[in-house]
Design an enzyme around this catalytic site. Structure first.
Site, PDB file in Angstrom:
ATOM      1  N   ASP A 140       2.224  -8.102   5.888  1.00 52.63           N
ATOM      2  CA  ASP A 140       2.460  -7.540   4.547  1.00 52.63           C
ATOM      3  C   ASP A 140       1.150  -7.234   3.800  1.00 52.63           C
ATOM      4  O   ASP A 140       1.155  -6.489   2.830  1.00 52.63           O
ATOM      5  CB  ASP A 140       3.279  -8.507   3.686  1.00 52.63           C
ATOM      6  CG  ASP A 140       4.724  -8.611   4.141  1.00 52.63           C
ATOM      7  OD1 ASP A 140       5.082  -7.961   5.141  1.00 52.63           O
ATOM      8  OD2 ASP A 140       5.491  -9.358   3.505  1.00 52.63           O
ATOM      9  N   ARG A 277      20.852   9.130   7.523  1.00 46.37           N
ATOM     10  CA  ARG A 277      20.915   8.032   8.490  1.00 46.37           C
ATOM     11  C   ARG A 277      19.824   7.023   8.128  1.00 46.37           C
ATOM     12  O   ARG A 277      18.798   7.387   7.543  1.00 46.37           O
ATOM     13  CB  ARG A 277      20.628   8.530   9.908  1.00 46.37           C
ATOM     14  CG  ARG A 277      21.668   9.451  10.474  1.00 46.37           C
ATOM     15  CD  ARG A 277      22.962   8.714  10.833  1.00 46.37           C
ATOM     16  NE  ARG A 277      23.867   9.581  11.573  1.00 46.37           N
ATOM     17  CZ  ARG A 277      24.700  10.460  11.028  1.00 46.37           C
ATOM     18  NH1 ARG A 277      24.738  10.604   9.705  1.00 46.37           N
ATOM     19  NH2 ARG A 277      25.484  11.214  11.779  1.00 46.37           N
TER      20      ARG A 277
HETATM   21  O1  F6P Z   1       5.901 -11.939   5.543  1.00 51.39           O
HETATM   22  C1  F6P Z   1       5.996 -11.222   6.700  1.00 51.39           C
HETATM   23  C2  F6P Z   1       7.406 -10.773   6.965  1.00 51.39           C
HETATM   24  O2  F6P Z   1       7.385  -9.989   8.134  1.00 51.39           O
HETATM   25  C3  F6P Z   1       8.064 -10.018   5.803  1.00 51.39           C
HETATM   26  O3  F6P Z   1       7.653  -8.684   5.725  1.00 51.39           O
HETATM   27  C4  F6P Z   1       9.523 -10.205   6.112  1.00 51.39           C
HETATM   28  O4  F6P Z   1      10.318 -10.143   4.956  1.00 51.39           O
HETATM   29  C5  F6P Z   1       9.553 -11.580   6.674  1.00 51.39           C
HETATM   30  O5  F6P Z   1       8.282 -11.859   7.204  1.00 51.39           O
HETATM   31  C6  F6P Z   1      10.599 -11.758   7.749  1.00 51.39           C
HETATM   32  O6  F6P Z   1      10.618 -13.075   8.138  1.00 51.39           O
HETATM   33  P1  F6P Z   1      11.492 -13.632   9.340  1.00 51.39           P
HETATM   34  O7  F6P Z   1      10.761 -13.319  10.618  1.00 51.39           O
HETATM   35  O8  F6P Z   1      11.559 -15.084   9.101  1.00 51.39           O
HETATM   36  O9  F6P Z   1      12.810 -12.946   9.303  1.00 51.39           O
END
Ligand code: F6P
Length: 360
Positions: A140, A277
C-alpha cells in the site's frame, strides 16, 4: 553483536525474501554474526520449531521468490492473540513470551519486517526491553516515515498490466471496465496504476466520489465516440456521504476485510444504461516475483537494518529519504500514515490529462 533474529509480520509483500537474504549475508559477512528466523510473525516465539537458523544455504536462491520463507501471520499482534482455551476463544497478551524468548536465545537484536500494525507492536516490545529494528513493508506504500516501501512497485506493475489488458477487451465490447485494486486507506496503487495504465476514472479513499460525476466522464467519452471506459478503483474508495464497502466484518483478531466497491460502481454504471464488468485483482498484486526496483530497495533495507543493529540503533526503522537509506525512531515513523496528497503533483497531473476522480 553475536546473534540476531528476523521475522516477517502482517501480510506478505514481494521483496520480503530479498530483505532476509541481504540481512543474513550482511550479518555473516560483515559481523560474523549468527542469524535466526522466527516463523509466522511473532508466533514463532510460541511454537515448537518456531525458530530456525538462517545461514548462506537457507537464503540461496530466494532473491526472486515472492512471499516469505519465514511465513507471515496477519493476526500476529502479540498483545492480542486469539487462542482456544477450554473450548472458548480468548484473547491473550503474549508479549512476555517474546521477551523471554529473546533472552533464552541470547539475541542481541530482532529485525521486524512489517507494516503499520507490526511496527506499532515492535515499538511497544522495545519498551519491554526487546532490542528491535523495524523494516517497512507494504504494497500500500502508506508508512509515513519512508518515501517508499518494498512491494509497492511490484503491485503497481501488476495493476498497470491488468489495466492494459482490460483496455483491449473494454474497447472490443464497448464496456466500462472496473478494476478493483488493493489500498485500504491509501490510494497510491490505484492512482499510479491508473495514470500509468491510462484509466479514465480513478477512485481512491482520499477523494470521496459522486456516482454521477463518475458517470459524467463515461458519458462524455461515449459522446465523443469512445464507447468504452476504464476505471481504477481502490478497495477503500467510498462515495461522498457513504462508507467503505466490506466483504467481512472485523473482530478482535482480524481487521474488517474490504471488498465490493468495484461491484457497487459497476452496478451503478449498468443502471445508467452502460454495460459494465468488474475485475477484482486482489492478492495477485501481492504474489509472485518482486520487480528489480523492489529487490534493490529490499536489499538496501536488509543490509541497512543489520548495520543499524550493529550500531545499537534500536527502536528505529530503516527508511528511504531523498533516495538515500536512513533511519528514524519507530514511533515517529508510524505516527502519521502516508496518504495521497490531494494537491500533489500526481493528482494534479492526472486531472491535467483529463482523468476524473469522480469529485467534480
Ligand atoms: O495492507 C496490505 C493489504 O494488501 C491491503 O491492501 C489489503 O486490504 C490487505 O492487505 C489484505 O489483507 P489480507 O491478506 O489479510 O486479506
Amino acid at each position: 553483536m553475536k546473534r540476531i533474529g528476523i521475522l516477517t509480520g502482517g501480510g506478505d509483500a514481494p521483496g520480503l525474501n530479498a530483505v532476509i537474504r541481504a540481512a543474513v549475508k550482511t550479518a555473516i559477512n560483515e559481523y560474523k554474526c549468527e542469524v535466526f528466523g522466527i516463523r509466522n510473525g511473532y508466533d514463532g516465539f510460541l511454537e515448537e520449531d518456531g525458530i530456525v537458523p538462517l545461514g548462506m544455504n537457507e537464503v540461496r536462491g530466494i532473491l526472486p521468490r515472492g512471499g516469505t520463507i519465514l511465513g507471515a501471520a496477519n493476526r500476529g499482534n502479540p498483545y492480542a492473540r486469539k487462542i482456544i482455551r477450554d473450548g472458548q476463544e480468548v484473547t491473550i497478551d503474549v508479549s512476555d513470551e517474546i521477551v523471554k524468548g529473546m533472552k533464552r536465545l541470547n539475541m542481541d537484536a530482532l529485525l521486524v519486517l512489517g507494516g503499520d500494525g507490526t511496527l506499532h507492536s515492535a515499538h511497544e516490545l522495545y519498551q519491554k526491553g526487546v532490542p528491535i529494528i523495524g523494516v517497512p513493508k507494504t504494497i500500500d506504500n502508506d508508512i509515513g516515515g519512508t518515501e517508499v516501501t518494498f512491494g509497492f512497485d511490484t503491485a503497481l506493475n501488476i495493476a498497470t498490466e491488468a489495466l492494459d489488458r482490460l483496455h483491449t477487451t473494454a474497447e472490443s465490447h464497448h464496456r466500462a471496465m472496473v478494476l478493483e485494486l488493493m489500498g485500504r486507506d491509501a490510494g497510491f496503487i490505484a492512482l499510479q496504476a491508473g495514470v500509468s495504465g491510462g484509466a479514465d476514472v480513478i477512485l481512491i479513499p482520499e477523494i470521496p466520489f459522486k456516482f454521477e460525476s463518475t458517470m459524467k466522464k463515461i458519458r462524455a467519452r461515449a459522446e465523443k465516440g469512445s464507447k468504452f471506459s476504464i476505471l481504477a478503483v481502490s478497495e477503500g474508495a467510498k462515495p461522498q456521504g457513504g462508507g467503505q464497502v466490506f466483504s467481512r466484518k472485523g473482530d478482535e483478531m482480524y481487521v474488517p476485510r474490504l471488498g465490493g466497491i468495484g461491484q457497487v460502481v459497476a452496478e451503478y454504471i449498468e443502471s445508467q444504461g452502460f454495460e459494465s464488468r468488474v475485475t477484482v485483482l486482489g492478492h495477485i498484486q501481492r504474489g509472485g516475483t518482486p520487480t528489480a526496483f523492489d529487490r534493490m530497495l529490499a536489499t538496501r533495507y536488509g543490509a541497512a537494518a543489520v548495520r543499524l543493529a550493529a550500531r545499537g540503533g534500536f527502536d528505529r526503522m530503516v527508511a528511504q529519504r531523498c533516495g538515500e537509506i536512513t533511519d528514524l525512531p519507530l514511533e515517529e515513523a508510524t505516527a502519521i500514515p502516508k496518504r495521497v496528497q490531494l494537491d500533489g503533483d500526481a493528482v494534479i497531473t492526472a486531472r491535467n490529462i483529463g482523468i476524473s476522480f469522480g469529485d467534480e
